[in-house]
Scaffold this active site. Structure first.
Site, PDB file in Angstrom:
ATOM      1  N   GLU A   1      -6.630   2.246  -2.134  1.00 47.04           N
ATOM      2  CA  GLU A   1      -5.806   1.095  -2.457  1.00 47.04           C
ATOM      3  C   GLU A   1      -6.361   0.431  -3.705  1.00 47.04           C
ATOM      4  OE1 GLU A   1      -6.105  -1.449   0.934  1.00 47.04           O
ATOM      5  OE2 GLU A   1      -8.126  -2.117   0.451  1.00 47.04           O
TER       6      GLU A   1
ATOM      7  N   LYS B   1       0.814  -1.217   0.000  1.00 51.69           N
ATOM      8  CA  LYS B   1       0.000   0.000   0.000  1.00 51.69           C
ATOM      9  C   LYS B   1       0.850   1.272   0.000  1.00 51.69           C
ATOM     10  CE  LYS B   1      -4.149  -2.028   2.007  1.00 51.69           C
ATOM     11  NZ  LYS B   1      -3.681  -3.424   1.920  1.00 51.69           N
TER      12      LYS B   1
END
Length: 669
Positions: A290, A118
């Site tokens: 994300e 991430k």
């Protein structure tokens, strides 16, 4: 010729069953894998063949790349679909399959690696011109640094695992103390769920909506987006209810979000199905959250509004076929809602529940005359065991309608007809959300559950109209039982019991006198000042559910005998009612109410799980609300706190013990 000859599904539960259905339609044989805990699971029984891959802990079975590769070799499968979770976003797994000459039904390893981290994905998104959330996009080393970074960003903040997803390894912190505690809990969860304990911190957007864009690409450079899904109804960062499209987005915002999602996918050379998730504020400003390089849990709602089969599309892309559609071909039609059925007790703060499914009867699937449709993606069956080892999701109930109100109505009706017994489950909570005025108005945010149920879920309190309808159902049930008893007694020396026409319905703090007159399939009921109702129904003694026509509306009510009364469940209401003759009802005023025992000195385990940490010893002084123990259940860590100030008199367990619900952990003096 089929696209592949044999597909191994490297997953379990409902997603394994769902993938198998599409593979079967395409003429592809399927191979299931299972741990010792899943030997008799539904996904194993439905597959063409199955192979054991290890013990119950996922790290030794579903997360074991060597075990899955060994199963692929033994089965002769020429393709693997990873589903979601487990190995679906592990680049090394996709690479190992490629090295073995096995098709991976998913994106290229480079894209998984780029988006699976991430921190790296946010940097890449920013370079691709995608809006990102402000934060510390680097590894946080310890809880002290977490507290300092959080204070510098400004509370509230979100502590997040760099790897994985599904709400694991995520905590919101509003103070430095919460940042420290959240860091510890997130790191432990991330390590257990993903084998990667790296964390980062970003600003928590208040009043946010969680809206994601479904993308689909082939190996020839063609990419499209399939509109959005609204995923704002969440609990502990885990989605509970999703819908497509979003009741909040306009066409302009949808197009802008879709364009950014496609741009990001192109930047990483993406193919297959994937999802770009955004946080959207009250002004429709959106920020990249994300990218999930896999099939999402909530993909059915997109399938229902687009008419596409995303699993089929993934398989065809993996086989090298080009996409059969371009962006202008994508059409969104109607409205779809998904409710996740979890094995958890909403009346006990949604704590996980395990045990045997003594009853599991989903509503009928398929299209209905009013233009609605019901779909249930399930991974369990009646008689199956719900284990402590895996995610608590049992099924995904989906409702489609021509518009949002019709989809909500279809979902509410389907939830009424869904029978689950033997474990705690969230059906009443899902029904309560469907009945919420705020939900029906589309005023959603990720804080919806916390704001609508600030003191936890205690069921839906019936209003006067709902109470009257359920009283009518109880009278109908009582009369049906009396009628059967009279028929039985009528076979003995020709004597028939007389069935009364006057009763008193008691329960829920109310007492309603009622007189009844027979009518076709039911009765006319006179509740005096409370009103009159006509009721007709199909319920017979022994049935667990009845369908009733009351005041021109259809109600599907769950009915259980509860001592001398009835337990009735409908639309999130859970009500115990007694239907008594007037002279018996008059005597109940002499009954003394039960006194609830004081358990404030005891810390009891609220759910089955493993005691992973115990922070106190006998003789220690504790404050009210102090964190004293941690229990891990179904891949989630649960911090337990004391209800009062005191001194630890006795500790009954030790770290590492397996605990059942209500087992004693410690006692205060």
């Amino acid at each position: 010729m089929p696209l592949f000859s044999k597909l191994l599904i490297a997953n379990r539960g409902e997603i394994a069953c769902r993938i198998r259905r599409t593979a079967k339609r395409l003429g592809i044989a399927t191979v299931a894998v299972y741990s010792d805990a899943d030997r008799n699971a539904l996904h194993v029984r439905e597959a063409d063949e199955s192979l054991r891959i290890g013990p119950a802990p996922s790290g030794q079975s579903y997360l074991s790349i060597p075990a899955i590769l060994d199963a692929v070799a033994h089965s002769g499968a020429d393709a693997v679909h990873p589903g979601y979770g487990f190995l679906s976003e592990r680049a090394e797994f996709a690479e190992a399959l490629e090295d073995a000459g096995i098709a991976f039904v998913g994106p290229p390893p480079a894209a998984i690696r780029a988006m699976g981290d991430k921190i790296a994905s946010k940097r890449l998104a920013a370079s691709a011109g995608v809006s990102t959330v402000p934060g510390h996009i680097d590894i946080v080393e310890d809880e002290g640094q977490a507290a300092r970074i959080a204070a510098a960003i400004g509370f509230p903040v979100m502590i997040k695992a760099s790897a994985g997803g599904g709400g694991k390894g995520m905590r919101i912190a509003w103070t430095e103390a919460e940042a420290r505690e959240g860091f510890r809990a997130s790191r432990n969860e991330a390590r257990g769920a993903f084998g990667d304990e790296r964390l980062f911190i970003e600003k928590f957007i208040e009043e946010p909506r969680h809206i994601e864009i479904q993308v689909l690409g082939d190996r020839h450079g063609h990419l499209v987006h399939l509109g959005e899904r609204e995923c704002s109804i969440q609990r502990r960062n885990q989605k509970v209810i999703e819908e497509a499209p979003s009741p909040f987005l306009d066409a302009e915002t949808r197009a802008a979000m879709g364009a950014e999602a496609v741009a990001l996918a192109k930047a990483v050379g993406y193919h297959s199905a994937g999802t770009v998730e955004f946080i959207v504020d009250r002004d429709r400003r959106f920020y990249f959250l994300e990218m999930n390089t896999r099939l999402q849990v909530e993909h059915p709602v997109t399938e229902l509004v687009t008419g596409l089969d995303l699993v089929e599309a993934m398989i065809r892309v993996a086989a090298g076929e080009p996409l059969a559609l371009r962006q202008d071909d994508v059409r969104l039609s109607g409205w779809a809602i998904e409710s996740r059925l979890y094995a958890e007790d909403p009346y006990r703060n949604f704590l996980p529940s395990i045990g045997r499914l003594t009853r599991y009867r989903p509503p009928a699937e398929g299209a209905r005359p009013d233009g609605t449709l019901i779909r249930n993606d399930s991974g369990v069956a009646e008689g199956g065991e719900v284990s402590v080892h895996y995610d608590p999701m049992l099924a995904k109930l989906c409702a489609f309608g021509p518009d949002r109100p019709q989809a909500i109505a279809a979902m509410a009706e389907a939830l009424d007809g869904f029978e689950v017994e033997g474990i705690g489950h969230n059906l009443p909570f899902l029904a309560a959300v469907m009945g919420s005025e705020r939900f029906r108005a589309g005023r959603l945010s990720t804080a919806f559950i916390a704001e609508e149920f600030p003191d936890g879920f205690a069921g839906v309190a019936p209003g006067a109209e709902e109470r009257l309808r359920l009283a009518a159902v109880a009278v109908f049930a009582r009369h049906a039982i009396e009628t059967r008893a009279a028929a039985i007694s009528g076979t003995i020396d020709n004597h028939r019991r007389l069935i009364g026409r006057a009763f008193v319905v008691q329960g829920g703090g109310a007492s309603l006198p009622v007189a009844l007159e027979p009518a076709p399939r039911g009765f006319q009921l006179d509740f005096g000042p409370a009103g009159r109702l006509a009721i007709a129904g199909d319920w017979l003694p022994g049935r667990r559910q009845g369908v009733f026509e009351i005041a021109g509306e259809t109600l599907t009510v769950k009915i259980d005998r509860a001592g001398s009364g009835f337990r009735l469940r409908w639309r999130g209401i859970d009500l115990n009612l007694h239907v008594r003759e007037p002279h018996v009802a008059a005597l109940t005023r002499h009954l003394r109410p039960k006194v609830k025992p004081d358990t404030s000195r005891l810390l009891l385990c609220p759910m089955p799980g493993i005691l992973t940490a115990l922070a106190v010893s006998e003789g220690d002084a504790v404050e009210e609300g102090q964190a004293v123990a941690t229990v891990e259940a179904m891949k989630m860590e649960n911090v337990l706190r004391t209800e009062r100030q005191g001194v630890v008199k006795r500790v009954a367990v030790k770290a590492g013990d397996s605990l059942a619900a209500d087992d004693l952990i410690l006692e205060l003096a």
